[in-house]
Scaffold this active site. Structure first.
Site, PDB file in Angstrom:
ATOM      1  N   SER A  95       0.837  -1.204   0.000  1.00 36.51           N
ATOM      2  CA  SER A  95       0.000   0.000   0.000  1.00 36.51           C
ATOM      3  C   SER A  95       0.876   1.260   0.000  1.00 36.51           C
ATOM      4  CB  SER A  95      -0.955  -0.043   1.191  1.00 36.51           C
ATOM      5  OG  SER A  95      -2.005   0.875   1.048  1.00 36.51           O
ATOM      6  N   ASP A 225      -9.628  -5.188  -4.666  1.00 32.53           N
ATOM      7  CA  ASP A 225      -9.064  -4.208  -3.731  1.00 32.53           C
ATOM      8  C   ASP A 225      -9.980  -2.988  -3.671  1.00 32.53           C
ATOM      9  OD1 ASP A 225      -7.486  -2.175  -2.481  1.00 32.53           O
ATOM     10  OD2 ASP A 225      -5.671  -3.239  -3.060  1.00 32.53           O
ATOM     11  N   HIS A 254      -7.488  -5.751  -0.326  1.00 36.10           N
ATOM     12  CA  HIS A 254      -6.308  -4.910  -0.118  1.00 36.10           C
ATOM     13  C   HIS A 254      -5.346  -5.532   0.899  1.00 36.10           C
ATOM     14  CE1 HIS A 254      -4.034  -1.196  -0.263  1.00 36.10           C
ATOM     15  NE2 HIS A 254      -4.083  -1.100   1.058  1.00 36.10           N
TER      16      HIS A 254
END
Length: 274
Positions: A95, A225, A254
């Site tokens: 991320s 995601d 995610h």
């Protein structure tokens, strides 16, 4: 506890376990190095040296008011790698941590790096602009900032219990332990760092950085995601990289390094050993 002090006086907490080829993990927003438990336990047991740090203002690192931008994040990562004299390292970023890894490689070079991995990562650019029409509207991120500033405890609970791990999907089985651990990590960090970090992860354009990277780079992303939408991230990053490989996971969320750790760890190991 292990700390390295940066040039601007911030104490960065890090973990350093095992021996062998180093794998360096950069965590997502608003978490800490604890988010890599499943990967660090796996790889230290497979003969690797595993290193992970808490980003400035996050986890056990100093809760400073300034420096919550990708250049400082990259410089802090460079301080950790220099302090530990890590060489032939594999850098793995999840991320926001994926953005950190990309900026680190572009800003500090690849002399210490063998390979890189971007997991559910924010590059090339999250926010919608004329040049990035597939991005998310800025008011989405403005809303995140409002919630961090006014009631982040509830916001963090809602993110973990919902879109981050896909626990809001029909038939999904939520894990209370995973939700509480996400909340714990988030609340351990500083609100100012998290507030400013939203701008860092959403508005930083990594296009030029990605073009500079030459080391083999694996881009891993789930097509479900809900935090960093797939179409405007992973495929675009893989195309910009000189030596990028895209691996897409059908239905993965995610937070797949946690909920799908067995699959992710096996694919990481295969990429590192290849």
């Amino acid at each position: 506890m292990n700390y390295v002090r940066t040039k601007d006086g911030v104490d960065i907490f890090y973990k350093d376990w095992g021996s062998g080829q180093p794998i360096v993990f950069s965590h997502g927003w608003p978490l800490s190095s604890d988010d890599w438990d499943a990967q660090m336990m796996f790889f230290v047991s497979h003969g690797f040296r595993v290193v992970a740090h808490d980003r400035r203002g996050h986890g056990r690192s100093t809760q400073v008011a300034q420096g919550h931008d990708m250049d400082h994040y990259a410089d802090d990562l460079a301080a950790v790698t220099a302090h530990l004299d890590l060489r032939n390292a594999v850098h793995v970023g999840h991320s926001t941590g994926g953005g950190e890894v990309v900026r680190y490689l572009a800003r500090h070079g690849e002399s210490r790096v063998a390979k890189a991995v971007l997991i559910s990562a924010v590059p090339p650019l999250m926010v919608k602009t004329e040049a990035n029409p597939g991005g998310l509207p800025k008011d989405v991120f403005d809303g995140f900032q409002t919630q961090v500033a006014t009631n982040r405890a509830q916001f963090y609970r809602d993110v973990a219990a919902g879109p981050f791990y896909g626990f809001n999907r029909p038939g999904a089985k939520a894990s209370e332990g995973i939700i509480q651990n996400w909340w714990r990590q988030g609340m351990q960090g500083g609100a100012k760092a998290h507030y400013d970090g939203i701008v860092a992860f959403s508005q930083t354009d990594f296009t030029a950085d990605l073009k500079k990277i030459a080391v083999p780079t694996l881009v891993m992303h789930g097509d479900d995601d809900q935090i960093v939408p797939y179409a405007d991230s992973a495929p675009l990053s893989a195309k910009l990289l000189k030596n990028g490989t895209l691996k897409t996971y059908k239905g993965f969320p995610h937070g797949m390094p946690t909920t799908e750790a067995a699959t992710i760890n096996a694919d990481l190991l295969a990429f590192i050993k290849a």
